[in-house]
Design an enzyme around this catalytic site. Structure first.
Site, PDB file in Angstrom:
ATOM      1  N   LYS A  52       4.297  -3.273  -4.857  1.00  0.00           N
ATOM      2  CA  LYS A  52       5.381  -3.415  -3.890  1.00  0.00           C
ATOM      3  C   LYS A  52       6.532  -3.574  -4.677  1.00  0.00           C
ATOM      4  O   LYS A  52       6.776  -4.548  -5.728  1.00  0.00           O
ATOM      5  CB  LYS A  52       4.975  -4.664  -2.833  1.00  0.00           C
ATOM      6  CG  LYS A  52       3.728  -4.251  -2.111  1.00  0.00           C
ATOM      7  CD  LYS A  52       3.452  -5.529  -1.319  1.00  0.00           C
ATOM      8  CE  LYS A  52       2.271  -5.231  -0.356  1.00  0.00           C
ATOM      9  NZ  LYS A  52       2.687  -4.232   0.636  1.00  0.00           N
TER      10      LYS A  52
ATOM     11  N   ARG B 121      -7.453  -1.386   4.905  1.00  0.00           N
ATOM     12  CA  ARG B 121      -8.442  -0.540   5.411  1.00  0.00           C
ATOM     13  C   ARG B 121      -9.436  -0.447   4.434  1.00  0.00           C
ATOM     14  O   ARG B 121     -10.692  -0.014   4.787  1.00  0.00           O
ATOM     15  CB  ARG B 121      -7.820   0.875   5.795  1.00  0.00           C
ATOM     16  CG  ARG B 121      -7.446   1.631   4.812  1.00  0.00           C
ATOM     17  CD  ARG B 121      -6.234   2.498   4.805  1.00  0.00           C
ATOM     18  NE  ARG B 121      -4.913   2.033   5.221  1.00  0.00           N
ATOM     19  CZ  ARG B 121      -3.933   2.751   5.853  1.00  0.00           C
ATOM     20  NH1 ARG B 121      -3.837   4.056   5.828  1.00  0.00           N
ATOM     21  NH2 ARG B 121      -2.846   2.148   5.749  1.00  0.00           N
TER      22      ARG B 121
END
Length: 499
Positions: free
Chosen positions: A283, A357
């Site tokens: 990130k 996920r």
């Protein structure tokens, strides 16, 4: 905080540090404000006429009014009388509690729940009053040094003045609201703790602590070898990049439902990424500190369990938390890696920053063993949901209309809003892979939807809903901090299911 009720016709004789009375924006005094106005020989009306506009959530503190025993009378704005609703009431209660906190008083008396709202029973008003007051009184100082901790008196108790006929329902609503407020407090504190403190092991220990406090709770905390034995290859692949050991937390609330032919339990599944650097798909540095909040789904499950255990809710509920960190290392997932989930489906990892996920899918497969009546996963899953809905509504995805409708109804009643987004099969095409059964991302378009579509591949055995709380679990900027959402929504849903 503690909440209680009081029935009295002599408001001006109540001895308290702070007494709240409502005033509408058009200058109309609530019934309680009229009583105080008469006792003070028109002092309230004079102030309202000259300087208090009664805007929603506005406050004005009047000290030592002649003829009134309360040390402070707090005028609380209710907004326009014709538009007064449940949200305006909650804002008023929160404003009063905030005024008490600012005045450094330990207790206060409110008349606000007694202001009628069409279609909103007193129990619901009392519940939202307690939730709002708890939110205003929340204070975080766990990681401050002793010299910088706020030593000022805390607001510990609020009494609601109600009619005798409404006392029982008000007490019930306050009890429910207090439990929800306590759950939100836990959720917020877990979210606000830094990643070097709130590790996966810390979450596991928090769950065990809850089980020691509440007899209805049973907790099992699985470690790496047990997770390996279960075949949770997707979850394990994310955890592999960090030195912090993973935890898979199983909570059970035995609520002793009244129905003998009861359905299976409700299962709550929380994403517990205690720090998310993105892995190899790193990130940007700006605001990366906020990625300590990537475990707010897990925190909301723990907060909800605290609340339902305090209420001894007659409903069987299971909580599942997949907790680990997502960091870059020589052992971390690489873009292009293929892993095998607990379900047997293989997953091509195109972006290691779509890790939520990957841990949730194995938890959703694990949920099958409980033969659940419904499964709800809660996750700070996608920035795309923030783009779509901002910081107001949580994203709700489900193919089960009955479950979705029940959650939306709970969101409205709890003032913890959610908005249903599509889950059409046509979006599944974006998740096709040339090298595995499914890819973990579907490209930029409809990112929140394709993330939910990914999860849906692992939920064929039961009714399922997904709450994307990426925009609602915390606030940024100068008021940075966890919000405690969606504990109110989840608890309202569970209260509705328990009947």
């Amino acid at each position: 905080m503690e909440f209680s009720t009081q029935t009295t016709a002599s408001l001006h004789q109540i001895k308290t540090a702070a007494l709240a009375v409502g005033v509408f924006a058009d200058g109309v005094l609530s019934a309680a404000a009229e009583v105080i106005d008469r006792a003070s020989h028109g002092a309230v009306a004079a102030v309202v006429k000259s300087e208090f506009r009664g805007r929603t959530g506005g406050t004005l503190v009047l000290r030592s009014l002649a003829g009134v025993s309360a040390q402070r009378v707090v005028l609380v704005g209710l907004g326009k009388q014709a538009e007064y609703n449940a949200r305006a009431h909650a804002s008023a209660e929160q404003a009063f509690a905030a005024a008490c906190v600012a005045a450094q008083v330990g207790e206060g008396v409110s008349t606000l729940a007694g202001v009628a709202i069409e279609g909103v029973p007193v129990r619901a008003r009392a519940r939202s009053a307690a939730i709002a007051a708890g939110a205003a009184a929340y204070h975080y100082d766990a990681t401050f040094g002793k010299a910088n901790r706020d030593a000022r008196p805390r607001l510990k108790k609020i009494v609601q003045v109600v009619d005798r006929a409404a006392s029982a329902q008000t007490q019930l609503g306050l009890r429910e609201g207090a439990a929800i407020a306590h759950g939100m407090e836990l959720t917020r504190t877990l979210g606000n703790l830094p990643g070097n403190v709130c590790t996966p092991a810390y979450l596991g220990n928090t769950a065990k602590k809850l089980a020691r406090e509440f007899k209805s709770l049973k907790v099992e905390v699985l470690e790496r070898k047990q997770v390996e034995a279960l075949g949770m290859g997707s979850f394990l692949s994310v955890a592999r990049g960090s030195e912090e050991p993973l935890r898979f937390i199983v909570l059970r609330h035995a609520g002793k439902p009244a129905k003998k032919d009861k359905a299976g339990p409700v299962v709550l599944v929380g994403k517990g990424i205690t720090f998310d650097a993105g892995g190899i798909s790193l990130k940007p540095a700006a605001t990366m500190d906020e990625m300590k909040y990537d475990m707010c789904g897990a925190a909301s499950v723990l907060g909800t369990f605290r609340a339902l255990a305090e209420l001894e809710l007659p409903l069987d509920v299971v909580g599942l938390i997949a907790a680990c960190e997502n960091l870059p290392s020589g052992k971390a997932n690489k873009p292009g890696d293929v892993v095998t989930s607990m379900s047997g489906q293989t997953i091509e990892i195109l972006n290691t920053d779509a890790e939520g996920r990957l841990v949730l899918c194995d938890a959703l497969t694990y949920a099958e063993r409980f033969k659940p009546a419904a499964v709800i996963d809660i996750a700070t899953l996608t920035g795309a949901c923030v783009v779509a809905l901002g910081n107001v509504n949580s994203g709700l995805f489900s193919k089960d209309d009955a479950l979705a409708d029940a959650l939306l109804a709970a969101s409205r009643q709890s003032l913890d809003p959610a908005w249903r987004l599509p889950l059409d099969d046509a979006y599944q095409d974006q998740l096709k892979s040339n090298f595995a059964d499914i890819a973990n991302i579907g490209g930029p378009p409809a990112g929140a939807v394709t993330a939910a579509c990914f999860l849906s591949r692992f939920t064929k055995a039961y009714p399922w809903a997904h709450l994307d709380i990426a925009g609602t679990a915390w606030r940024g900027g100068k008021d940075k901090g966890a919000t405690g959402r969606p504990v109110p929504l989840l608890m309202q849903y569970l209260l509705d299911q328990a009947g």
